[in-house]
Design an enzyme around this catalytic site. Structure first.
Site, PDB file in Angstrom:
ATOM      1  N   SER A 142       0.864  -1.181   0.000  1.00 63.92           N
ATOM      2  CA  SER A 142       0.000   0.000   0.000  1.00 63.92           C
ATOM      3  C   SER A 142       0.897   1.226   0.000  1.00 63.92           C
ATOM      4  O   SER A 142       2.078   1.154   0.358  1.00 63.92           O
ATOM      5  CB  SER A 142      -0.881   0.003   1.252  1.00 63.92           C
ATOM      6  OG  SER A 142      -1.494   1.262   1.459  1.00 63.92           O
ATOM      7  N   TYR A 155      -1.833  -1.327  10.463  1.00 61.40           N
ATOM      8  CA  TYR A 155      -1.976  -1.541   9.020  1.00 61.40           C
ATOM      9  C   TYR A 155      -0.756  -1.019   8.265  1.00 61.40           C
ATOM     10  O   TYR A 155      -0.155  -1.724   7.456  1.00 61.40           O
ATOM     11  CB  TYR A 155      -3.238  -0.859   8.499  1.00 61.40           C
ATOM     12  CG  TYR A 155      -3.390  -0.952   6.993  1.00 61.40           C
ATOM     13  CD1 TYR A 155      -3.841  -2.126   6.402  1.00 61.40           C
ATOM     14  CD2 TYR A 155      -3.072   0.131   6.165  1.00 61.40           C
ATOM     15  CE1 TYR A 155      -3.966  -2.227   5.022  1.00 61.40           C
ATOM     16  CE2 TYR A 155      -3.195   0.034   4.797  1.00 61.40           C
ATOM     17  CZ  TYR A 155      -3.655  -1.144   4.227  1.00 61.40           C
ATOM     18  OH  TYR A 155      -3.768  -1.245   2.863  1.00 61.40           O
TER      19      TYR A 155
END
Length: 264
Positions: A142, A155
């Site tokens: 990401s 995350y």
């Protein structure tokens, strides 16, 4: 029994994983779809079977938060003589909000899925990939991999891990037939929750947003070119470049203000 060669996609029933499965199928590949044991998985598999009757599609419903899931997936492939030459480690779990707002068990499951299952699958399937004339791995990270993000700390840390692991292993494999591409997308509206967060985050999120289909097509093109790090979209690449100029503390404050919106 089958001696066909397959692309294996985890998290294949939704979002980027589903888009990867569809894009790979459109390129003539046989697909192994792995995702949670839900009706959506079978629906995606059946859709692909109908659309591409000359190709092979098989699906396995399994929870990758279970520690032995990677081994079960390898056993499934070996028991059915499925040979894999492209592994797409897409399955992952995100969240936003104060660290204390979720139980420890949630973060343990998130880390198991985002990191440990990805490492397990890579380790277990690497011998099979190395035996092929050319093998590929796509690890989905990401844009969060490049930042420390308050209210999204586990995350972003897990995606930093995916990025670092992928780059390091690529160096080890540089004289082999296997190449690893780490995908670092920005906002990808894959479900109503993500769409709502994107709306709350404002103009920058919308500028950096890409559809799952755009991400899958761009990433596969770059993968075949041997690209090791893929950031789909002009604005995400620009945003990353600008981000390296902004002082760390200012960057941290900006991200905290952005992502606290998601926790209200």
């Amino acid at each position: 029994m089958s001696s066909l060669v397959y692309t294996l996609v985890t998290g294949a029933s939704n979002g980027i994983g589903k888009a990867f499965a569809e894009e790979c199928a459109a390129r003539g590949q046989n697909i192994l779809l792995v995702a949670l044991p839900e009706p959506k998985l079978e629906e995606v598999a059946n859709h692909l079977k109908e659309k591409y009757p000359q190709q092979a599609f098989h699906h396995l419903g399994i929870n990758l938060m279970e520690k032995d899931a990677p081994q079960q997936i390898l056993d499934w492939c070996q028991n059915h003589d499925f040979t894999v030459d492209i592994l797409i480690n897409n399955a992952g779990l995100g969240n936003s909000g104060p660290f204390t707002s979720l139980p420890t068990e949630f973060y343990q499951g998130q880390m198991q899925l985002n990191m440990l299952s990805l490492v397990g699958l890579t380790h277990l399937f690497l011998p099979m990939l190395l035996a092929k004339p050319k093998g590929y791995i796509i690890n989905v990270a990401s844009m969060a991999a490049f930042y420390d993000i308050p209210f999204k700390g586990i995350y972003s840390a897990s995606k930093k891990f995916v990025y670092s692991f992928s780059r390091s292993l690529n160096k080890e494999l540089e004289s082999t037939s296997v190449n690893i591409t780490v995908l670092c997308p920005a906002s990808v509206p894959t479900n109503p929750d993500v769409m709502l967060r994107e709306k709350e985050l404002g103009l920058m999120a919308r500028l950096t947003s890409q559809t799952p289909e755009q991400v899958a097509q761009y990433t596969l093109d770059k993968m075949y070119q041997g690209k090791q790090v893929v950031i789909p979209g002009f604005f995400p690449r620009l945003y990353k470049r600008i981000g390296t100029i902004v002082p760390y503390r200012a960057r941290l404050n900006i991200l905290a203000k952005q992502f606290i919106k998601n926790s209200k």
